[in-house]
Design a protein around this motif. Structure first.
Motif, mmCIF file in Angstrom:
data_model
loop_
_atom_site.group_PDB
_atom_site.id
_atom_site.type_symbol
_atom_site.label_atom_id
_atom_site.label_comp_id
_atom_site.label_asym_id
_atom_site.label_seq_id
_atom_site.Cartn_x
_atom_site.Cartn_y
_atom_site.Cartn_z
ATOM 1 N N ALA A 111 -17.919 -34.949 31.895
ATOM 2 C CA ALA A 111 -17.895 -35.980 31.862
ATOM 3 C C ALA A 111 -18.599 -36.854 30.263
ATOM 4 C CB ALA A 111 -19.422 -36.129 32.510
ATOM 5 N N GLN A 116 -18.277 -40.766 30.450
ATOM 6 C CA GLN A 116 -19.113 -40.841 31.859
ATOM 7 C C GLN A 116 -20.390 -40.627 31.939
ATOM 8 O OE1 GLN A 116 -17.060 -38.604 34.472
ATOM 9 N NE2 GLN A 116 -14.494 -40.453 34.775
ATOM 10 N N TRP A 118 -23.750 -39.291 34.627
ATOM 11 C CA TRP A 118 -23.880 -38.083 35.936
ATOM 12 C C TRP A 118 -24.548 -39.038 36.766
ATOM 13 C CZ3 TRP A 118 -21.786 -33.761 35.817
ATOM 14 C CH2 TRP A 118 -22.142 -32.859 36.836
ATOM 15 N N ASP A 119 -23.883 -38.314 37.538
ATOM 16 C CA ASP A 119 -24.526 -38.892 38.711
ATOM 17 C C ASP A 119 -25.371 -37.045 39.991
ATOM 18 O OD1 ASP A 119 -24.267 -38.315 42.725
ATOM 19 O OD2 ASP A 119 -23.136 -40.589 42.464
ATOM 20 N N MET A 122 -24.018 -36.254 43.394
ATOM 21 C CA MET A 122 -22.568 -35.317 43.501
ATOM 22 C C MET A 122 -22.377 -34.120 42.944
ATOM 23 S SD MET A 122 -21.564 -37.387 45.859
ATOM 24 C CE MET A 122 -20.038 -36.487 45.912
ATOM 25 N N THR A 124 -21.497 -35.029 39.624
ATOM 26 C CA THR A 124 -20.237 -34.789 38.614
ATOM 27 C C THR A 124 -20.170 -35.735 38.158
ATOM 28 O OG1 THR A 124 -17.642 -35.001 38.784
ATOM 29 C CG2 THR A 124 -18.748 -36.206 40.624
ATOM 30 N N THR A 126 -19.037 -39.523 36.742
ATOM 31 C CA THR A 126 -18.970 -40.870 37.384
ATOM 32 C C THR A 126 -18.280 -42.580 36.551
ATOM 33 O OG1 THR A 126 -20.098 -43.153 38.613
ATOM 34 C CG2 THR A 126 -21.533 -42.650 37.461
ATOM 35 N N THR A 127 -17.788 -43.387 36.695
ATOM 36 C CA THR A 127 -16.739 -43.947 36.182
ATOM 37 C C THR A 127 -17.116 -45.630 35.971
ATOM 38 O OG1 THR A 127 -15.588 -45.405 38.122
ATOM 39 C CG2 THR A 127 -14.286 -42.819 36.739
ATOM 40 N N ASN A 128 -19.138 -45.633 36.751
ATOM 41 C CA ASN A 128 -19.715 -46.842 36.244
ATOM 42 C C ASN A 128 -20.219 -46.938 35.076
ATOM 43 O OD1 ASN A 128 -19.134 -46.775 39.155
ATOM 44 N ND2 ASN A 128 -20.987 -45.943 40.001
#
Length: 210
Positions: A111, A116, A118-119, A122, A124, A126-128
């Motif tokens: 990440a 990225q 961090w979710d 999940m 992992t 995130t691409t948001n």
């Protein structure tokens, strides 16, 4: 364009103070881990104690000027944990928990390398976040240090596993294989190393973990 905002100077200062206190407390308890008053007497308790710290660091926004802080703190935590793990005696019951922790660290570094967010649900990246592609997530010096931490740490884990209590005549590899854990140890940090372009056959992969 990302709507994610960096930490304010006040938020950053408070975060650093909190994390510094957590590190000091963790180091103090680790040094006296054989004492009943320590909160990290076992590897399991150490992993449980450090996991919230890992999650907190990864939640630092991956946008300037906060992104470098996330990298710096995660490098610090990575070095601390990889060194401390081998201070405990390995036991079979804790190995799955250890693998989960290290695999989450691997995803965390992915990440960071990909800028990225961090979710936390999940575990992992995130691409948001839609990071700015013109801004490097890590300097070459930081990448070199990370690569060194992961490779030397994995090598130390291999030597550490030699201390695993096993039935007479059985190697730790056979025990890990019987538990379905051998492949997971073989694949430690391959995601991060591959992202940094470190994997090309055997290069930079600790030989004992192949």
């Amino acid at each position: 364009m990302s709507t994610m905002r960096p930490l304010s100077s006040t938020q950053e200062r408070k975060l650093l103070d909190f994390i510094d206190d957590r590190f000091l407390d963790l180091t103090r308890n680790y040094k006296k881990r054989s004492d009943p008053s320590s909160t990290v007497q076992t590897l399991s308790s150490y992993l449980a104690e450090t996991h919230p710290l890992l999650s907190l660091v990864l939640q630092i926004p991956p946008v300037p000027p906060s992104a470098p802080l996330r990298t710096t703190l995660l490098l610090r935590l990575t070095g601390e944990v990889m060194q401390s793990i081998t201070g405990y005696h390995p036991d079979i019951e804790t190995l799955p928990q250890l693998l989960d922790w290290l695999n989450e660290l691997d995803r965390g570094w992915l990440a960071v390398l990909r800028s990225q967010a961090w979710d936390t649900d999940m575990h992992t990246g995130t691409t948001n976040a839609a990071p700015d592609p013109t801004i490097a997530s890590m300097s070459q010096t930081e990448r070199t240090r990370l690569r060194s931490l992961l490779i030397s740490g994995t090598g130390s884990l291999e030597e550490w596993l030699l201390r695993l209590d096993t039935p007479a005549g059985q190697s730790y590899e056979l025990i890990l294989e019987s538990l379905g854990l051998q492949q997971a140890f073989d694949d430690l940090f391959t995601g991060t190393l591959a992202e940094m372009g470190s994997l090309d056959g055997s290069m930079n992969v600790p030989q004992g973990m192949l």
